[in-house]
Write a protein that holds these residues in place. Structure first.
Motif, PDB file in Angstrom:
ATOM      1  N   VAL A   1       0.845  -1.199   0.000  1.00 25.55           N
ATOM      2  CA  VAL A   1       0.000   0.000   0.000  1.00 25.55           C
ATOM      3  C   VAL A   1       0.879   1.248   0.000  1.00 25.55           C
ATOM      4  CG1 VAL A   1      -1.619   1.366   1.395  1.00 25.55           C
ATOM      5  CG2 VAL A   1      -2.018  -1.074   1.053  1.00 25.55           C
ATOM      6  N   CYS A   2       1.924   1.219   0.795  1.00 26.49           N
ATOM      7  CA  CYS A   2       2.832   2.372   0.906  1.00 26.49           C
ATOM      8  C   CYS A   2       3.545   2.669  -0.414  1.00 26.49           C
ATOM      9  CB  CYS A   2       3.866   2.124   1.993  1.00 26.49           C
ATOM     10  SG  CYS A   2       3.145   1.906   3.624  1.00 26.49           S
ATOM     11  N   GLU A   3       3.638   1.683  -1.267  1.00 29.10           N
ATOM     12  CA  GLU A   3       4.333   1.841  -2.547  1.00 29.10           C
ATOM     13  C   GLU A   3       3.413   2.304  -3.673  1.00 29.10           C
ATOM     14  OE1 GLU A   3       5.974  -2.086  -2.801  1.00 29.10           O
ATOM     15  OE2 GLU A   3       7.683  -1.577  -1.506  1.00 29.10           O
ATOM     16  N   GLN A   4       2.112   2.384  -3.420  1.00 29.83           N
ATOM     17  CA  GLN A   4       1.159   2.828  -4.437  1.00 29.83           C
ATOM     18  C   GLN A   4       1.214   4.345  -4.594  1.00 29.83           C
ATOM     19  OE1 GLN A   4      -0.818   0.682  -6.258  1.00 29.83           O
ATOM     20  NE2 GLN A   4       0.210  -0.977  -5.176  1.00 29.83           N
ATOM     21  N   GLU A   5       0.943   4.841  -5.792  1.00 31.66           N
ATOM     22  CA  GLU A   5       0.902   6.289  -6.006  1.00 31.66           C
ATOM     23  C   GLU A   5      -0.311   6.907  -5.317  1.00 31.66           C
ATOM     24  OE1 GLU A   5       0.916   9.678  -9.530  1.00 31.66           O
ATOM     25  OE2 GLU A   5       0.781   7.571 -10.109  1.00 31.66           O
ATOM     26  N   TYR A   6      -1.444   6.203  -5.408  1.00 26.09           N
ATOM     27  CA  TYR A   6      -2.681   6.738  -4.838  1.00 26.09           C
ATOM     28  C   TYR A   6      -3.206   5.864  -3.713  1.00 26.09           C
ATOM     29  CZ  TYR A   6      -2.663   9.875  -8.789  1.00 26.09           C
ATOM     30  OH  TYR A   6      -2.303  10.827  -9.694  1.00 26.09           O
ATOM     31  N   TYR A   7      -3.888   6.527  -2.802  1.00 30.61           N
ATOM     32  CA  TYR A   7      -4.489   5.871  -1.644  1.00 30.61           C
ATOM     33  C   TYR A   7      -5.986   6.125  -1.740  1.00 30.61           C
ATOM     34  CZ  TYR A   7      -5.100   4.524   3.246  1.00 30.61           C
ATOM     35  OH  TYR A   7      -5.476   3.888   4.395  1.00 30.61           O
ATOM     36  N   GLY A   8      -6.756   5.070  -1.946  1.00 35.16           N
ATOM     37  CA  GLY A   8      -8.208   5.194  -2.048  1.00 35.16           C
ATOM     38  C   GLY A   8      -8.861   4.612  -0.822  1.00 35.16           C
ATOM     39  N   CYS A   9      -9.736   5.399  -0.171  1.00 32.40           N
ATOM     40  CA  CYS A   9     -10.342   4.914   1.070  1.00 32.40           C
ATOM     41  C   CYS A   9     -11.680   5.591   1.342  1.00 32.40           C
ATOM     42  CB  CYS A   9      -9.409   5.157   2.247  1.00 32.40           C
ATOM     43  SG  CYS A   9      -9.160   6.897   2.640  1.00 32.40           S
TER      44      CYS A   9
ATOM     45  N   LYS B   1      -3.027  11.232  -2.616  1.00 30.34           N
ATOM     46  CA  LYS B   1      -1.654  10.801  -2.877  1.00 30.34           C
ATOM     47  C   LYS B   1      -1.188  10.013  -1.650  1.00 30.34           C
ATOM     48  CE  LYS B   1       0.048  12.890  -6.671  1.00 30.34           C
ATOM     49  NZ  LYS B   1       0.805  12.211  -7.696  1.00 30.34           N
ATOM     50  N   THR B   2      -0.714   8.801  -1.848  1.00 32.15           N
ATOM     51  CA  THR B   2      -0.242   7.980  -0.735  1.00 32.15           C
ATOM     52  C   THR B   2       0.855   8.704   0.027  1.00 32.15           C
ATOM     53  OG1 THR B   2      -0.804   5.970  -1.955  1.00 32.15           O
ATOM     54  CG2 THR B   2       0.732   5.729  -0.104  1.00 32.15           C
ATOM     55  N   GLU B   3       1.741   9.331  -0.692  1.00 28.41           N
ATOM     56  CA  GLU B   3       2.850  10.063  -0.069  1.00 28.41           C
ATOM     57  C   GLU B   3       2.334  11.113   0.920  1.00 28.41           C
ATOM     58  OE1 GLU B   3       6.260  13.154  -1.636  1.00 28.41           O
ATOM     59  OE2 GLU B   3       5.681  11.500  -2.942  1.00 28.41           O
ATOM     60  N   GLU B   4       1.249  11.799   0.569  1.00 27.02           N
ATOM     61  CA  GLU B   4       0.694  12.813   1.470  1.00 27.02           C
ATOM     62  C   GLU B   4       0.028  12.182   2.698  1.00 27.02           C
ATOM     63  OE1 GLU B   4      -1.751  15.605  -0.695  1.00 27.02           O
ATOM     64  OE2 GLU B   4       0.035  16.777  -1.183  1.00 27.02           O
ATOM     65  N   VAL B   5      -0.592  11.030   2.508  1.00 27.98           N
ATOM     66  CA  VAL B   5      -1.180  10.329   3.652  1.00 27.98           C
ATOM     67  C   VAL B   5      -0.070   9.965   4.636  1.00 27.98           C
ATOM     68  CG1 VAL B   5      -2.377   8.220   4.401  1.00 27.98           C
ATOM     69  CG2 VAL B   5      -3.164   9.438   2.356  1.00 27.98           C
ATOM     70  N   LEU B   6       1.039   9.446   4.103  1.00 28.96           N
ATOM     71  CA  LEU B   6       2.150   9.009   4.955  1.00 28.96           C
ATOM     72  C   LEU B   6       2.936  10.169   5.551  1.00 28.96           C
ATOM     73  CD1 LEU B   6       3.497   6.097   2.720  1.00 28.96           C
ATOM     74  CD2 LEU B   6       2.005   5.911   4.720  1.00 28.96           C
ATOM     75  N   GLN B   7       3.139  11.221   4.771  1.00 29.58           N
ATOM     76  CA  GLN B   7       4.035  12.299   5.216  1.00 29.58           C
ATOM     77  C   GLN B   7       3.323  13.517   5.803  1.00 29.58           C
ATOM     78  OE1 GLN B   7       6.758  13.118   2.001  1.00 29.58           O
ATOM     79  NE2 GLN B   7       7.493  11.019   1.972  1.00 29.58           N
ATOM     80  N   LYS B   8       2.040  13.665   5.553  1.00 28.61           N
ATOM     81  CA  LYS B   8       1.292  14.791   6.122  1.00 28.61           C
ATOM     82  C   LYS B   8       0.283  14.328   7.174  1.00 28.61           C
ATOM     83  CE  LYS B   8       1.332  18.210   2.358  1.00 28.61           C
ATOM     84  NZ  LYS B   8       0.452  18.994   1.456  1.00 28.61           N
ATOM     85  N   PHE B   9      -0.598  13.391   6.776  1.00 34.56           N
ATOM     86  CA  PHE B   9      -1.676  13.003   7.679  1.00 34.56           C
ATOM     87  C   PHE B   9      -1.188  12.240   8.908  1.00 34.56           C
ATOM     88  CE2 PHE B   9      -4.888   9.986   9.186  1.00 34.56           C
ATOM     89  CZ  PHE B   9      -5.787  10.903   9.700  1.00 34.56           C
ATOM     90  N   LEU B  10      -0.396  11.182   8.708  1.00 33.03           N
ATOM     91  CA  LEU B  10       0.022  10.373   9.855  1.00 33.03           C
ATOM     92  C   LEU B  10       0.837  11.171  10.873  1.00 33.03           C
ATOM     93  CD1 LEU B  10       0.675   6.874   8.246  1.00 33.03           C
ATOM     94  CD2 LEU B  10      -1.324   7.686   9.516  1.00 33.03           C
ATOM     95  N   PRO B  11       1.779  12.027  10.448  1.00 24.70           N
ATOM     96  CA  PRO B  11       2.452  12.864  11.454  1.00 24.70           C
ATOM     97  C   PRO B  11       1.483  13.822  12.151  1.00 24.70           C
ATOM     98  CG  PRO B  11       3.756  12.780   9.451  1.00 24.70           C
ATOM     99  CD  PRO B  11       2.432  12.134   9.142  1.00 24.70           C
ATOM    100  N   TYR B  12       0.492  14.311  11.436  1.00 26.40           N
ATOM    101  CA  TYR B  12      -0.505  15.220  12.015  1.00 26.40           C
ATOM    102  C   TYR B  12      -1.249  14.563  13.175  1.00 26.40           C
ATOM    103  CZ  TYR B  12      -4.687  18.173  12.329  1.00 26.40           C
ATOM    104  OH  TYR B  12      -5.701  18.969  12.783  1.00 26.40           O
TER     105      TYR B  12
END
Length: 179
Positions: free
Chosen positions: A138-146, A158-169
């Protein structure tokens, strides 16, 4: 056949749940671009096919699990087309076998009902007791659908934004496993 709206890049005009409202407030606050669709009620991964086609991505599968004693809880995010194998999941985390948590536990801890489990439950204080576990794929996908916290609203991010913006938030450090 599930009815799926056109894709929107704006927040809904009304919200079904407090969690859904928090999701869109947070996306705006973190300046995270998204596309969303509104649907008939969607519960299964098979129902998600039309959403995947409309948003041109693959929806993740988000499972709410617990140990036999119902003292440890896990929110496991994996690829939508991957079958869940409790034994593999448990071995990857080096824990005893898990099963699905109840609908009541899901409602009280995640603020959702069956079919709407989402990483965005991390916005709720009640979800602090739930360990977030991500499939490396999942972490390697370009998009995160949920889900947006409902069974009638779905997001493409964008998966990258979920990992780098949302989770730290939400101050969540996920455990990443390969299964």
């Amino acid at each position: 056949m599930v009815l799926v709206s056109d894709a929107y890049t704006t927040i809904p005009t009304t919200f079904e749940t407090p969690l859904q409202e928090k999701v869109y407030q947070t996306l705006q606050e973190l300046d995270m671009a998204f596309q969303r669709v509104e649907t008939d009620e969607v519960i299964t991964m098979e129902d998600c096919q039309q959403i995947n086609e409309r948003l041109d991505m693959e929806m993740v599968k988000t499972l709410f699990l617990c140990n036999r004693q119902k003292t440890n809880f896990y929110l496991f995010v994996t690829c939508g087309d991957k079958p869940f194998k409790s034994k593999e999941f448990s071995q990857a985390l080096e824990i005893a076998r898990v099963s699905f948590a109840s609908a009541e536990q899901m409602a009280s801890m995640l603020g959702t009902k069956i079919g709407a489990a989402t990483i965005f439950s991390g916005l709720l204080k009640e979800a602090d007791k739930v360990q977030l576990v991500l499939d490396k794929a999942v972490c390697e996908q370009e998009y995160y659908g949920c889900s947006d916290g409902t069974t009638t609203g779905y997001l493409k991010l964008k998966t990258e934004e979920v990992l780098q913006k949302f989770l730290p938030y939400v101050k969540r450090q996920p455990k990443i496993i390969e299964v």
